[in-house]
Design a protein around this motif. Structure first.
Motif, PDB file in Angstrom:
ATOM      1  N   TRP A  12      -8.027  -5.828  -0.236  1.00 61.69           N
ATOM      2  CA  TRP A  12      -7.262  -4.553  -0.621  1.00 61.69           C
ATOM      3  C   TRP A  12      -6.188  -4.918  -1.687  1.00 61.69           C
ATOM      4  O   TRP A  12      -5.718  -6.000  -1.818  1.00 61.69           O
ATOM      5  N   ARG A  13      -5.977  -3.886  -2.372  1.00 61.74           N
ATOM      6  CA  ARG A  13      -4.630  -3.734  -3.242  1.00 61.74           C
ATOM      7  C   ARG A  13      -3.788  -2.962  -2.196  1.00 61.74           C
ATOM      8  O   ARG A  13      -4.115  -1.975  -1.780  1.00 61.74           O
ATOM      9  N   VAL A  14      -2.554  -3.101  -2.276  1.00 61.24           N
ATOM     10  CA  VAL A  14      -1.607  -2.367  -1.310  1.00 61.24           C
ATOM     11  C   VAL A  14      -0.591  -1.657  -2.438  1.00 61.24           C
ATOM     12  O   VAL A  14      -0.272  -2.086  -3.383  1.00 61.24           O
ATOM     13  N   ALA A  15      -0.035  -0.495  -1.697  1.00 57.90           N
ATOM     14  CA  ALA A  15       1.054   0.252  -2.411  1.00 57.90           C
ATOM     15  C   ALA A  15       2.475  -0.265  -2.072  1.00 57.90           C
ATOM     16  O   ALA A  15       2.646  -1.099  -1.290  1.00 57.90           O
ATOM     17  N   GLY A  16       3.358   0.052  -2.972  1.00 55.90           N
ATOM     18  CA  GLY A  16       4.693  -0.282  -2.840  1.00 55.90           C
ATOM     19  C   GLY A  16       5.218  -0.153  -4.574  1.00 55.90           C
ATOM     20  O   GLY A  16       4.854  -0.581  -5.466  1.00 55.90           O
ATOM     21  N   GLU A  17       6.419   0.303  -4.332  1.00 51.73           N
ATOM     22  CA  GLU A  17       7.028   0.612  -5.695  1.00 51.73           C
ATOM     23  C   GLU A  17       7.838  -0.527  -6.068  1.00 51.73           C
ATOM     24  O   GLU A  17       8.227  -0.900  -7.316  1.00 51.73           O
ATOM     25  N   SER A  18       8.167  -1.548  -5.294  1.00 52.76           N
ATOM     26  CA  SER A  18       8.726  -2.774  -5.454  1.00 52.76           C
ATOM     27  C   SER A  18       8.237  -3.993  -5.087  1.00 52.76           C
ATOM     28  O   SER A  18       7.162  -4.008  -4.191  1.00 52.76           O
ATOM     29  N   ARG A  26       5.078  -6.839  -0.726  1.00 52.33           N
ATOM     30  CA  ARG A  26       5.196  -7.901   0.218  1.00 52.33           C
ATOM     31  C   ARG A  26       5.331  -7.528   1.670  1.00 52.33           C
ATOM     32  O   ARG A  26       4.564  -7.874   2.669  1.00 52.33           O
ATOM     33  N   GLN A  27       6.047  -6.364   2.123  1.00 47.75           N
ATOM     34  CA  GLN A  27       5.894  -6.010   3.567  1.00 47.75           C
ATOM     35  C   GLN A  27       4.571  -5.400   3.759  1.00 47.75           C
ATOM     36  O   GLN A  27       4.255  -5.497   4.851  1.00 47.75           O
ATOM     37  N   ALA A  28       4.053  -4.507   2.720  1.00 46.89           N
ATOM     38  CA  ALA A  28       2.798  -4.164   2.996  1.00 46.89           C
ATOM     39  C   ALA A  28       1.911  -4.925   3.245  1.00 46.89           C
ATOM     40  O   ALA A  28       0.878  -4.852   4.103  1.00 46.89           O
ATOM     41  N   TYR A  45      -5.221  -8.919 -11.763  1.00 40.62           N
ATOM     42  CA  TYR A  45      -6.517  -8.417 -11.369  1.00 40.62           C
ATOM     43  C   TYR A  45      -6.822  -8.896 -10.179  1.00 40.62           C
ATOM     44  O   TYR A  45      -7.838  -8.596  -9.512  1.00 40.62           O
ATOM     45  N   ALA A  46      -5.877  -9.454  -9.437  1.00 35.93           N
ATOM     46  CA  ALA A  46      -6.020 -10.107  -8.097  1.00 35.93           C
ATOM     47  C   ALA A  46      -5.673  -8.995  -7.109  1.00 35.93           C
ATOM     48  O   ALA A  46      -5.105  -7.960  -7.341  1.00 35.93           O
ATOM     49  N   CYS A  47      -6.593  -8.982  -5.886  1.00 37.69           N
ATOM     50  CA  CYS A  47      -6.303  -8.202  -4.776  1.00 37.69           C
ATOM     51  C   CYS A  47      -5.060  -8.961  -3.893  1.00 37.69           C
ATOM     52  O   CYS A  47      -4.748  -9.876  -4.308  1.00 37.69           O
ATOM     53  N   ASP A  48      -4.441  -7.856  -3.120  1.00 40.66           N
ATOM     54  CA  ASP A  48      -3.432  -8.617  -2.539  1.00 40.66           C
ATOM     55  C   ASP A  48      -3.603  -9.239  -1.252  1.00 40.66           C
ATOM     56  O   ASP A  48      -3.006 -10.374  -0.801  1.00 40.66           O
ATOM     57  N   VAL A  49      -4.627  -8.664  -0.566  1.00 37.79           N
ATOM     58  CA  VAL A  49      -5.039  -9.127   0.822  1.00 37.79           C
ATOM     59  C   VAL A  49      -6.631  -9.440   0.801  1.00 37.79           C
ATOM     60  O   VAL A  49      -7.198  -8.235   0.530  1.00 37.79           O
ATOM     61  N   VAL A  50      -6.825 -10.565   1.589  1.00 37.86           N
ATOM     62  CA  VAL A  50      -8.234 -10.435   1.852  1.00 37.86           C
ATOM     63  C   VAL A  50      -8.759 -10.722   3.497  1.00 37.86           C
ATOM     64  O   VAL A  50      -7.757 -11.345   4.220  1.00 37.86           O
ATOM     65  N   LEU A  51      -9.585 -10.184   3.943  1.00 35.15           N
ATOM     66  CA  LEU A  51      -9.949 -10.128   5.230  1.00 35.15           C
ATOM     67  C   LEU A  51     -11.454 -11.024   5.386  1.00 35.15           C
ATOM     68  O   LEU A  51     -12.471 -10.332   4.370  1.00 35.15           O
ATOM     69  N   VAL A  52     -11.603 -11.961   5.853  1.00 28.50           N
ATOM     70  CA  VAL A  52     -12.655 -12.570   6.266  1.00 28.50           C
ATOM     71  C   VAL A  52     -13.136 -12.766   7.662  1.00 28.50           C
ATOM     72  O   VAL A  52     -12.482 -13.253   8.368  1.00 28.50           O
ATOM     73  N   ALA A  53     -14.307 -11.992   8.044  1.00 30.89           N
ATOM     74  CA  ALA A  53     -14.487 -11.982   9.596  1.00 30.89           C
ATOM     75  C   ALA A  53     -16.058 -12.414   9.600  1.00 30.89           C
ATOM     76  O   ALA A  53     -16.822 -11.621   8.989  1.00 30.89           O
TER      77      ALA A  53
END
Length: 100
Positions: free
Chosen positions: A8-14, A19-21, A53-61
């Motif tokens: 995922w890419r996450v939202a956030g204006e700052s 980071r919190q997202a 170009y990176a995503c923010d978070v990755v889940l591997v399950a």
């Protein structure tokens, strides 16, 4: 065994909001550990590269079967997490494949 990877890419204006997202996404999905039948392993990582170009978070399950993965998609705990995080995630990429 089926490996399920979501990025995922996450939202956030700052930077702080993003980071919190990222942390919220990580904590919410890691809390599913032990709550979903057939979910054998779950790992959530936050990107360190900071390339544009990176995503923010990755889940591997890892799931014991395709049926276990299918059941996960409609499991109440998974649906609750998706609902809770809906506005935080702005793009999503997924790959599922058979592990040997």
């Amino acid at each position: 065994m089926i490996r399920h990877i979501v990025m995922w890419r996450v939202a956030g204006e700052s930077l702080e909001q993003r980071r919190q997202a990222r942390e919220r996404v990580k904590e919410a999905f890691e809390a599913l550990r032990g709550r979903i039948p057939g979910l054998q392993q779950i790992e959530v990582g936050i990107d360190l590269s900071a390339v544009d170009y990176a995503c923010d978070v990755v889940l591997v399950a890892d799931f014991e079967s395709q049926q276990a993965l299918d059941d996960y998609t409609t499991h109440p705990e998974h649906l609750r997490v998706r609902q809770e995080l809906g506005a935080l995630r702005i793009t999503r990429h997924q790959v599922d494949y058979q592990r040997r």
